[in-house]
Design an enzyme around this catalytic site. Structure first.
Site, PDB file in Angstrom:
ATOM      1  N   HIS A 151       0.325  -0.838   0.173  1.00 26.44           N
ATOM      2  CA  HIS A 151       0.120   0.155  -0.118  1.00 26.44           C
ATOM      3  C   HIS A 151       1.144   1.370   0.233  1.00 26.44           C
ATOM      4  O   HIS A 151       0.638   2.580  -0.805  1.00 26.44           O
ATOM      5  CB  HIS A 151      -1.304  -0.089   1.386  1.00 26.44           C
ATOM      6  CG  HIS A 151      -1.991  -1.258   1.720  1.00 26.44           C
ATOM      7  ND1 HIS A 151      -2.510  -2.287   2.508  1.00 26.44           N
ATOM      8  CD2 HIS A 151      -2.831  -1.430   0.384  1.00 26.44           C
ATOM      9  CE1 HIS A 151      -2.532  -2.728   2.276  1.00 26.44           C
ATOM     10  NE2 HIS A 151      -3.803  -2.475   1.472  1.00 26.44           N
ATOM     11  N   GLN A 168     -17.873  -6.671  -1.305  1.00 29.69           N
ATOM     12  CA  GLN A 168     -16.696  -7.746  -2.122  1.00 29.69           C
ATOM     13  C   GLN A 168     -17.098  -9.081  -1.712  1.00 29.69           C
ATOM     14  O   GLN A 168     -15.928 -10.076  -2.128  1.00 29.69           O
ATOM     15  CB  GLN A 168     -16.409  -6.984  -3.016  1.00 29.69           C
ATOM     16  CG  GLN A 168     -15.342  -6.496  -1.322  1.00 29.69           C
ATOM     17  CD  GLN A 168     -13.862  -5.609  -1.654  1.00 29.69           C
ATOM     18  OE1 GLN A 168     -14.367  -4.186  -1.846  1.00 29.69           O
ATOM     19  NE2 GLN A 168     -12.737  -5.979  -1.810  1.00 29.69           N
TER      20      GLN A 168
HETATM   21  O1  PAF Z   1      -7.645  -3.951  -2.992  1.00 32.82           O
HETATM   22  C1  PAF Z   1      -8.699  -3.691  -2.364  1.00 32.82           C
HETATM   23  O2  PAF Z   1      -7.794  -4.179  -1.445  1.00 32.82           O
HETATM   24  C2  PAF Z   1      -9.917  -3.375  -2.636  1.00 32.82           C
HETATM   25  O3  PAF Z   1     -10.846  -4.271  -3.301  1.00 32.82           O
HETATM   26  C3  PAF Z   1      -9.908  -2.188  -3.290  1.00 32.82           C
HETATM   27  C4  PAF Z   1     -10.354  -1.594  -4.130  1.00 32.82           C
HETATM   28  C5  PAF Z   1      -9.937  -1.330  -2.102  1.00 32.82           C
HETATM   29  C6  PAF Z   1     -12.139  -1.952  -3.031  1.00 32.82           C
HETATM   30  O4  PAF Z   1     -12.797  -2.507  -1.871  1.00 32.82           O
END
Ligand code: PAF
Length: 281
Positions: free
Chosen positions: A37, A61
């Site tokens: 990140h 998700q």
């Molecule tokens: O890759 C992730 O951490 C997630 O899929 C995202 C893009 C933040 C969407 O919730």
């Protein structure tokens, strides 16, 4: 660095930025930050006047039997790491703020969301595109940064951006790996010591496959044979998929030529890890 929870407040900040002609870079995350990140933040800080990071564990998700509840969260640690990396604003909305009662609208990219991870995680990409579309509307970034580890996610988001005429650039950043090669992921904390050691087989076998291709082997069957054998040699590894596809449309290829994605998903105990290499890019 400011932490903002309300959409209204974040939109006000963004409006001021736009009035001052200052560019906004966006790093969407689900928190529990790691070097991967932070490498996205670094790129955004380099390229933009302001960097906004979202930290939101997005329920839409996750499948019913997945790890939404136990997904690792540590806001205090994330705030420190984000600030040190140069984030200007963390957007950390509640689930209610993003999906108020009566919420009914979803964004879905067809076909390319049904293969690879979409096969074993039905509905996953619908949740990703829905939340990312909402976040793009709120943050209005010029550029948004995503890691290559989630290769299918990038292909899907780029398609959504193109098909919906969204006004931003999606930037793909390289996979950041631990010293032994394991791709960094917030889910790596789920691994037991034994599983953590075993998980190195993912990057090892992918790098070997990459070398086989660079040395001249272009037949999918041969590269696949090697990957299956190598991953199976690790008793703790349970293959979910090994796919060799075109990285733009995720269709299977027989011959590894330009932009071929070799992607794997493998379970170690209850933890499903993904990794990939791009060959002939
Ligand atoms: O890759 C992730 O951490 C997630 O899929 C995202 C893009 C933040 C969407 O919730």
């Amino acid at each position: 660095m400011r932490v903002i929870e309300c959409i209204k407040d974040l939109k006000a900040v963004v409006r001021t930025q736009k009035r001052q002609n200052r560019s906004v870079g966006f790093v969407p995350t689900m928190g529990y930050l790691h070097e991967g990140h932070l490498s996205l933040v670094k790129m955004s800080v380099r390229d933009n006047d302001m960097t906004i990071m979202s930290i939101f564990v997005n329920p839409t998700q996750f499948g019913a039997n997945e790890d939404f509840d136990k997904y690792p969260r540590d806001m205090d640690r994330d705030m420190k790491l984000a600030e040190m990396a140069g984030v200007d604003i963390i957007f950390a909305p509640t689930v209610k703020e993003m999906y108020p009662d009566g919420y009914k609208t979803y964004v879905e990219v067809e076909d390319i969301t049904k293969v690879l991870c979409g096969k074993s995680r039905p509905g996953h990409f619908r949740g990703v595109t829905t939340v990312v579309a909402k976040l793009f509307n709120i943050v209005e970034p010029e550029k948004a940064y995503f890691g290559q580890k989630d290769a299918q996610q990038i292909t899907v988001i780029k398609k959504m951006v193109k098909d919906l005429h969204m006004n931003l650039e999606v930037i793909t950043c390289p996979i950041i790996r631990e010293e032994d090669g394991l791709a960094m992921s917030s889910r790596n904390v789920y691994l037991s010591n034994e599983e953590r050691k075993a998980a190195v087989i993912l990057s090892k076998s992918l790098f070997e496959a990459e070398k086989i291709v660079l040395d001249g082997e272009k037949r999918k069957s041969k590269v696949m044979e090697h990957l299956v054998k190598r991953i199976h040699s690790e008793p703790l590894a349970k293959i979910d998929y090994i796919e060799i596809v075109d990285s733009d449309d995720l269709k299977e290829v027989e011959v590894l030529e330009k932009n071929t994605l070799i992607a794997v998903a493998v379970k170690f105990g209850n933890t499903r890890l993904i990794d990939n290499v791009l060959v002939g890019g």
